[in-house]
Scaffold this motif. Structure first.
Motif, PDB file in Angstrom:
ATOM      1  N   VAL A   1       5.156   0.290   6.472  1.00 12.07           N
ATOM      2  CA  VAL A   1       5.734   0.889   5.262  1.00 12.07           C
ATOM      3  C   VAL A   1       6.743  -0.061   4.622  1.00 12.07           C
ATOM      4  O   VAL A   1       6.739  -0.264   3.398  1.00 12.07           O
ATOM      5  CB  VAL A   1       6.391   2.243   5.597  1.00 12.07           C
ATOM      6  N   CYS A   2       7.591  -0.655   5.424  1.00 11.78           N
ATOM      7  CA  CYS A   2       8.609  -1.568   4.883  1.00 11.78           C
ATOM      8  C   CYS A   2       7.960  -2.810   4.276  1.00 11.78           C
ATOM      9  O   CYS A   2       8.366  -3.264   3.197  1.00 11.78           O
ATOM     10  CB  CYS A   2       9.590  -1.959   5.975  1.00 11.78           C
ATOM     11  N   SER A   3       6.963  -3.361   4.955  1.00 16.96           N
ATOM     12  CA  SER A   3       6.277  -4.557   4.442  1.00 16.96           C
ATOM     13  C   SER A   3       5.543  -4.247   3.157  1.00 16.96           C
ATOM     14  O   SER A   3       5.618  -5.001   2.176  1.00 16.96           O
ATOM     15  CB  SER A   3       5.309  -5.094   5.495  1.00 16.96           C
ATOM     16  N   PHE A   4       4.832  -3.135   3.148  1.00 14.09           N
ATOM     17  CA  PHE A   4       4.061  -2.739   1.971  1.00 14.09           C
ATOM     18  C   PHE A   4       4.992  -2.473   0.788  1.00 14.09           C
ATOM     19  O   PHE A   4       4.770  -2.961  -0.326  1.00 14.09           O
ATOM     20  CB  PHE A   4       3.237  -1.494   2.299  1.00 14.09           C
ATOM     21  N   GLY A   5       6.054  -1.712   1.039  1.00 18.32           N
ATOM     22  CA  GLY A   5       6.994  -1.388  -0.035  1.00 18.32           C
ATOM     23  C   GLY A   5       7.711  -2.611  -0.565  1.00 18.32           C
ATOM     24  O   GLY A   5       7.915  -2.750  -1.780  1.00 18.32           O
TER      25      GLY A   5
ATOM     26  N   LEU B   1       4.926 -10.206   7.082  1.00 16.92           N
ATOM     27  CA  LEU B   1       3.826  -9.392   6.566  1.00 16.92           C
ATOM     28  C   LEU B   1       3.998  -9.116   5.072  1.00 16.92           C
ATOM     29  O   LEU B   1       3.012  -9.074   4.322  1.00 16.92           O
ATOM     30  CB  LEU B   1       3.735  -8.076   7.345  1.00 16.92           C
ATOM     31  N   ALA B   2       5.237  -8.914   4.622  1.00 15.77           N
ATOM     32  CA  ALA B   2       5.479  -8.661   3.193  1.00 15.77           C
ATOM     33  C   ALA B   2       5.076  -9.867   2.352  1.00 15.77           C
ATOM     34  O   ALA B   2       4.420  -9.722   1.309  1.00 15.77           O
ATOM     35  CB  ALA B   2       6.935  -8.310   2.964  1.00 15.77           C
ATOM     36  N   LEU B   3       5.465 -11.060   2.798  1.00 14.82           N
ATOM     37  CA  LEU B   3       5.104 -12.266   2.045  1.00 14.82           C
ATOM     38  C   LEU B   3       3.594 -12.442   1.992  1.00 14.82           C
ATOM     39  O   LEU B   3       3.035 -12.830   0.962  1.00 14.82           O
ATOM     40  CB  LEU B   3       5.759 -13.493   2.681  1.00 14.82           C
ATOM     41  N   ASN B   4       2.923 -12.156   3.086  1.00 15.54           N
ATOM     42  CA  ASN B   4       1.470 -12.243   3.090  1.00 15.54           C
ATOM     43  C   ASN B   4       0.851 -11.242   2.119  1.00 15.54           C
ATOM     44  O   ASN B   4      -0.092 -11.566   1.386  1.00 15.54           O
ATOM     45  CB  ASN B   4       0.946 -12.005   4.504  1.00 15.54           C
ATOM     46  N   GLU B   5       1.415 -10.042   2.108  1.00 18.75           N
ATOM     47  CA  GLU B   5       0.869  -8.994   1.241  1.00 18.75           C
ATOM     48  C   GLU B   5       1.127  -9.267  -0.233  1.00 18.75           C
ATOM     49  O   GLU B   5       0.349  -8.854  -1.091  1.00 18.75           O
ATOM     50  CB  GLU B   5       1.439  -7.632   1.635  1.00 18.75           C
ATOM     51  N   VAL B   6       2.214  -9.948  -0.564  1.00 21.54           N
ATOM     52  CA  VAL B   6       2.481 -10.275  -1.968  1.00 21.54           C
ATOM     53  C   VAL B   6       1.299 -11.023  -2.562  1.00 21.54           C
ATOM     54  O   VAL B   6       0.855 -10.744  -3.687  1.00 21.54           O
ATOM     55  CB  VAL B   6       3.777 -11.114  -2.103  1.00 21.54           C
TER      56      VAL B   6
END
Length: 529
Positions: free
Chosen positions: A27-31, A95-100
């Protein structure tokens, strides 16, 4: 498999804690990735080559390298840079950077799926680029974005298992630790798999819910009369004299006031090219306040382009256009005219409305929401007043029962009349019409023309691209014939239709009237005059 042991592990608190931690990371990474991804997507769509190219290396690296390697990289490199994060925060960041990178491409695809005509319609109403994105483009793009984002959310949750490599105690690492003590691989990993499946199923259900909410074509509204009627003393803001006319009735041309004689639109030596092709060639034209001018000519003659340059939906290469003595989208400097970023504000200040060939209503909004959007967001009218005036305009046009319907629930004629009302709701001083009846069945054309006659009878200044010859004969003050980006001839309807000076004008009019089954003799109204 021992099912008693499986049930035991399914209810084991330590595994549920591992699942909770995995969900928190996901949730934190996605958000954290959502807003940066949207900004990267917008940058990737920019007309500025530098801005468009800046995110490309980042996306290339993030999409082209394994997530596991990225997590190990951040876990080992960040401390060397003086940034000491916990293993949990490092996992969220990685994970957030990857998802961006991945989300940016999803956003870009969704934003590009929204037709440019929706942007044009919003810009013509005076919405700023930010408003256009937030109120029109993004809400419609979400319909295309939602399925891919649901898949991406599931991917993020599953990728949390890779955080075990940097000692984050999420579900996978917890399962491995339990197995290392009892060696019941099948039961423990099956229980962990079922817990992951439970979480991903919840995401799938949420995805389905949002898809249904965003699918405005599934939205239904009662087809009976609307619940709230306009006030008894409702008077249409566009025309107080004609507000109570039923749609079946139309004013006589003689009821239309004469133009004031005061110049309202001045076009001076305008040139415009597309990809090296000259579309407008030194156009000079003046329109008086209250005048109705028809632009006619063969396809590709530059009529629509000229119309769009008046309110700066298209820029000009040279020349000058003044509306009520003011520039739209340009500012005067000592070095001459220079583009400005205030085109939306200029349109609202000057008072220019536009009605498009294909209606361009906002598909995700109801009829009433379409009408009140610009008065509230652009002109600062309070909601109660905006809704009251919108209902008065709907009553004026005979469309009161449609206020809660969506555009896809209306006929073409109804949609175009709503588009006219939407333009009138901003209290414009000038309305531009781009072939407003050409996309309609013949039976629906009169519905739109009656509404345009009402506007004409109210003294509205109008520039109309159309080949509605009968309407032009009776109502136009002036006809302008264009070909190959130039004004070939202009004059009153009687002069241009019955006594054209140019052979090319004569040939075109004969062709159009021949197709319509008309002739060039004066109409009864002209004969009476």
């Amino acid at each position: 498999m021992n099912y008693d042991h499986l049930l035991h592990y399914l209810t084991m608190p330590v595994l549920w804690h591992g699942l909770w931690l995995a969900v928190v990371i996901a949730v934190c990474s996605f958000g954290a990735a959502l807003v940066p991804a949207l900004l990267v997507a917008i940058a990737r769509m920019s007309n500025n080559a530098l801005l468009r190219g800046l995110p490309t290396p980042f996306i290339w690296v993030m999409r082209g390298t394994p997530v596991l390697l990225q997590l190990l990289f951040w876990y080992n490199v960040l401390p060397l840079l003086g940034l000491r994060l916990s293993a949990l925060m490092t996992a969220i960041l990685g994970l957030a950077l990857n998802e961006v990178a991945f989300m940016a491409e999803i956003f870009r695809g969704g934003l590009q799926s929204v037709k440019r005509t929706q942007r044009d319609a919003a810009a013509a109403l005076g919405l700023t680029p930010f408003m256009v994105m937030a109120r029109v483009v993004l809400p419609q793009a979400l319909r295309a974005i939602a399925p891919a984002m649901g898949n991406e959310a599931i991917t993020v949750l599953k990728n949390t298992s890779l955080a075990s490599v940097i000692t984050v105690g999420e579900l996978t690492l917890t399962s491995e630790q339990v197995v290392s003590t009892n060696f019941e691989y099948v039961e423990v990993f099956t229980a962990a798999g079922l817990l992951y499946l439970l979480a991903t199923t919840a995401i799938s259900l949420a995805q389905r819910y949002f898809e249904n909410r965003l699918n405005y074509e599934r939205h239904t509204t009662p087809l009976g009369p609307r619940s709230s009627a306009p006030t008894a003393d409702a008077v249409g803001t566009a025309s107080t004299a004609q507000a109570r006319l039923p749609l079946s009735e139309a004013p006589h041309p003689a009821a239309r006031p004469a133009p004031s004689g005061q110049t309202f639109v001045e076009i001076r030596h305008v040139r415009k090219s597309f990809h090296g092709n000259l579309i407008l060639r030194d156009i000079t034209l003046k329109l008086d306040q209250g005048e109705m001018v028809f632009l006619i000519g063969p396809s590709g003659s530059g009529k629509t382009t000229l119309l769009r340059t008046i309110n700066h939906l298209e820029s000009i290469d040279s020349g000058e256009i003044l509306v009520n003595g003011q520039h739209i989208g340009y500012r005067q400097t000592s070095a001459g005219l220079r583009p400005s970023r205030s085109a939306a504000r200029d349109r609202a200040r000057v008072g220019v409305g536009m009605v498009f060939q294909h209606f361009n209503l906002f598909d995700h909004m109801t009829v009433l929401e379409n009408i009140v959007e610009a008065p509230i967001r652009v002109h600062g009218i309070d909601r109660a007043t905006a809704y009251r005036e919108a209902r008065e305009l709907l009553a004026w046009a005979g469309l009161s029962e449609h206020e809660q319907r969506y555009p896809h629930q209306l006929s073409g004629g109804q949609q175009q009349r709503i588009a006219i009302i939407r333009a009138v709701a901003t209290h414009p001083k000038l309305i531009l019409f781009d072939e407003p009846t050409s996309a309609l069945d013949p039976e629906l054309v009169n519905e739109v023309l009656v509404l345009m006659r009402k506007l004409a009878a109210a003294g509205m200044t109008m520039v109309i691209v159309s080949h509605e010859i009968v309407f032009a004969r009776d109502w136009a003050d002036r006809i302008v014939f264009m070909e190959d980006g130039q004004i070939v001839e202009q004059g009153s309807p009687s002069e241009l239709f019955n006594r054209p000076k140019s052979a090319r004008t004569r040939a075109f009019i004969e062709l159009v009237e021949g197709r319509l089954g008309h002739h060039t003799e004066p109409t009864p109204i002209e004969a009476a005059q």
